[in-house]
Write a protein that holds these residues in place. Structure first.
Motif, PDB file in Angstrom:
ATOM      1  N   MET A   1       2.683 -13.991  -4.921  1.00 29.40           N
ATOM      2  CA  MET A   1       1.664 -13.776  -3.778  1.00 29.40           C
ATOM      3  C   MET A   1       0.665 -13.435  -4.331  1.00 29.40           C
ATOM      4  O   MET A   1       0.495 -12.423  -5.430  1.00 29.40           O
ATOM      5  N   GLN A   2      -0.603 -13.862  -3.874  1.00 31.08           N
ATOM      6  CA  GLN A   2      -1.739 -13.371  -4.228  1.00 31.08           C
ATOM      7  C   GLN A   2      -2.594 -12.777  -3.344  1.00 31.08           C
ATOM      8  O   GLN A   2      -2.447 -12.717  -2.121  1.00 31.08           O
ATOM      9  N   LEU A   3      -3.671 -11.980  -3.772  1.00 31.00           N
ATOM     10  CA  LEU A   3      -4.448 -10.955  -2.852  1.00 31.00           C
ATOM     11  C   LEU A   3      -5.844 -11.902  -2.795  1.00 31.00           C
ATOM     12  O   LEU A   3      -6.071 -12.506  -3.763  1.00 31.00           O
ATOM     13  N   SER A   4      -6.479 -11.717  -1.671  1.00 31.44           N
ATOM     14  CA  SER A   4      -7.821 -12.319  -1.577  1.00 31.44           C
ATOM     15  C   SER A   4      -8.682 -11.088  -2.175  1.00 31.44           C
ATOM     16  O   SER A   4      -8.416 -10.189  -2.674  1.00 31.44           O
TER      17      SER A   4
ATOM     18  N   THR B   1      -6.835  -3.288   8.665  1.00 28.70           N
ATOM     19  CA  THR B   1      -6.275  -4.694   8.557  1.00 28.70           C
ATOM     20  C   THR B   1      -5.991  -5.063   7.302  1.00 28.70           C
ATOM     21  O   THR B   1      -4.772  -5.720   7.020  1.00 28.70           O
ATOM     22  N   LEU B   2      -7.032  -4.859   6.153  1.00 33.00           N
ATOM     23  CA  LEU B   2      -6.475  -5.177   4.985  1.00 33.00           C
ATOM     24  C   LEU B   2      -5.258  -4.518   4.288  1.00 33.00           C
ATOM     25  O   LEU B   2      -4.279  -5.205   3.591  1.00 33.00           O
ATOM     26  N   LEU B   3      -4.989  -3.102   4.723  1.00 38.47           N
ATOM     27  CA  LEU B   3      -3.632  -2.516   4.366  1.00 38.47           C
ATOM     28  C   LEU B   3      -2.577  -3.117   4.761  1.00 38.47           C
ATOM     29  O   LEU B   3      -1.461  -3.167   4.299  1.00 38.47           O
ATOM     30  N   LYS B   4      -2.581  -3.611   6.267  1.00 37.18           N
ATOM     31  CA  LYS B   4      -1.525  -4.095   6.964  1.00 37.18           C
ATOM     32  C   LYS B   4      -1.141  -5.327   6.200  1.00 37.18           C
ATOM     33  O   LYS B   4       0.149  -5.822   6.073  1.00 37.18           O
ATOM     34  N   ARG B   5      -2.110  -6.123   5.866  1.00 35.81           N
ATOM     35  CA  ARG B   5      -1.754  -7.561   5.276  1.00 35.81           C
ATOM     36  C   ARG B   5      -1.196  -7.202   3.970  1.00 35.81           C
ATOM     37  O   ARG B   5      -0.434  -7.885   3.377  1.00 35.81           O
ATOM     38  N   MET B   6      -1.860  -6.194   3.051  1.00 36.97           N
ATOM     39  CA  MET B   6      -1.200  -6.045   1.709  1.00 36.97           C
ATOM     40  C   MET B   6       0.135  -5.537   1.833  1.00 36.97           C
ATOM     41  O   MET B   6       1.069  -5.583   1.067  1.00 36.97           O
TER      42      MET B   6
ATOM     43  N   ASP C   1       2.259  -6.195   4.301  1.00 40.17           N
ATOM     44  CA  ASP C   1       3.075  -7.716   4.545  1.00 40.17           C
ATOM     45  C   ASP C   1       3.458  -8.403   3.196  1.00 40.17           C
ATOM     46  O   ASP C   1       4.540  -8.771   3.265  1.00 40.17           O
ATOM     47  N   LYS C   2       2.350  -8.414   2.504  1.00 39.21           N
ATOM     48  CA  LYS C   2       2.540  -9.176   1.093  1.00 39.21           C
ATOM     49  C   LYS C   2       3.373  -8.239   0.050  1.00 39.21           C
ATOM     50  O   LYS C   2       3.715  -8.798  -0.808  1.00 39.21           O
ATOM     51  N   GLN C   3       3.762  -7.052   0.466  1.00 37.80           N
ATOM     52  CA  GLN C   3       4.286  -6.192  -0.323  1.00 37.80           C
ATOM     53  C   GLN C   3       3.907  -5.644  -1.724  1.00 37.80           C
ATOM     54  O   GLN C   3       4.340  -5.593  -2.593  1.00 37.80           O
TER      55      GLN C   3
ATOM     56  N   VAL D   1       2.884  -2.492  -6.644  1.00 35.13           N
ATOM     57  CA  VAL D   1       2.928  -3.600  -7.531  1.00 35.13           C
ATOM     58  C   VAL D   1       1.955  -2.658  -8.799  1.00 35.13           C
ATOM     59  O   VAL D   1       0.828  -2.266  -8.438  1.00 35.13           O
ATOM     60  N   LYS D   2       2.342  -2.964 -10.012  1.00 30.16           N
ATOM     61  CA  LYS D   2       1.399  -2.143 -11.164  1.00 30.16           C
ATOM     62  C   LYS D   2       0.386  -3.044 -11.363  1.00 30.16           C
ATOM     63  O   LYS D   2       0.399  -4.476 -11.388  1.00 30.16           O
ATOM     64  N   LYS D   3      -0.983  -2.245 -11.602  1.00 33.02           N
ATOM     65  CA  LYS D   3      -2.090  -3.266 -11.978  1.00 33.02           C
ATOM     66  C   LYS D   3      -1.827  -4.201 -13.059  1.00 33.02           C
ATOM     67  O   LYS D   3      -2.043  -5.386 -12.927  1.00 33.02           O
ATOM     68  N   GLN D   4      -1.138  -3.791 -14.148  1.00 34.99           N
ATOM     69  CA  GLN D   4      -0.716  -4.616 -15.366  1.00 34.99           C
ATOM     70  C   GLN D   4       0.045  -5.848 -14.903  1.00 34.99           C
ATOM     71  O   GLN D   4      -0.229  -6.936 -15.291  1.00 34.99           O
ATOM     72  N   ASP D   5       1.044  -5.482 -14.046  1.00 32.65           N
ATOM     73  CA  ASP D   5       1.866  -6.844 -13.698  1.00 32.65           C
ATOM     74  C   ASP D   5       1.048  -7.864 -13.132  1.00 32.65           C
ATOM     75  O   ASP D   5       1.523  -8.950 -12.901  1.00 32.65           O
TER      76      ASP D   5
END
Length: 121
Positions: free
Chosen positions: A1-4, A41-46, A48-50, A67-71
């Motif tokens: 899963m990717q972030l905008s 809204t961003l926090l809710k989407r993030m 949902d993406k876990q 999720v860790k930054k390095q991962d």
């Protein structure tokens, strides 16, 4: 899963802070700061993406990264190498070293890192 891009910018803030309430996240943005509703809204989407979760503290939510930054960046780099360089680390290395205008010193430092990794294997 990717972030905008917007989600990734917010994740950068959250990784730096480790835990934060929404007002602290908004405060950490450069000017012009986004609206509280935008960040919600961003926090809710993030969520949902876990990528993030929160602890309820009274009437407020304290957010933290799942999720860790390095991962995350490791996955992003591996995906980029797969998608843009035919899953070839050497094609990526060739592009990276030729297109980033590295100094001789920086290239020598890269060689040391690679040599150390070779010894570990």
């Amino acid at each position: 899963m990717q972030l905008s891009n917007a989600e990734e910018q917010l994740m950068q803030i959250l990784w730096k802070k480790k835990r934060a309430f929404m007002k602290d996240l908004v405060e950490a943005y450069p000017e012009p700061k986004p609206a509280m509703t935008t960040v919600a809204t961003l926090l809710k989407r993030m969520q949902d993406k876990q990528f993030v979760n929160y602890d309820q503290k009274g009437r407020s939510r304290e957010y933290f990264p799942l999720v860790k930054k390095q991962d995350y960046f490791s996955r992003q780099m591996n995906g980029m190498i797969k998608n843009f360089f035919n899953d070839s680390a050497s094609q990526f290395a060739s592009f990276f070293t030729q297109q980033t205008d590295l100094s001789k010193t920086e290239l020598e430092e890269l060689r040391k890192i690679i040599d150390q990794e070779i010894k570990k294997k």
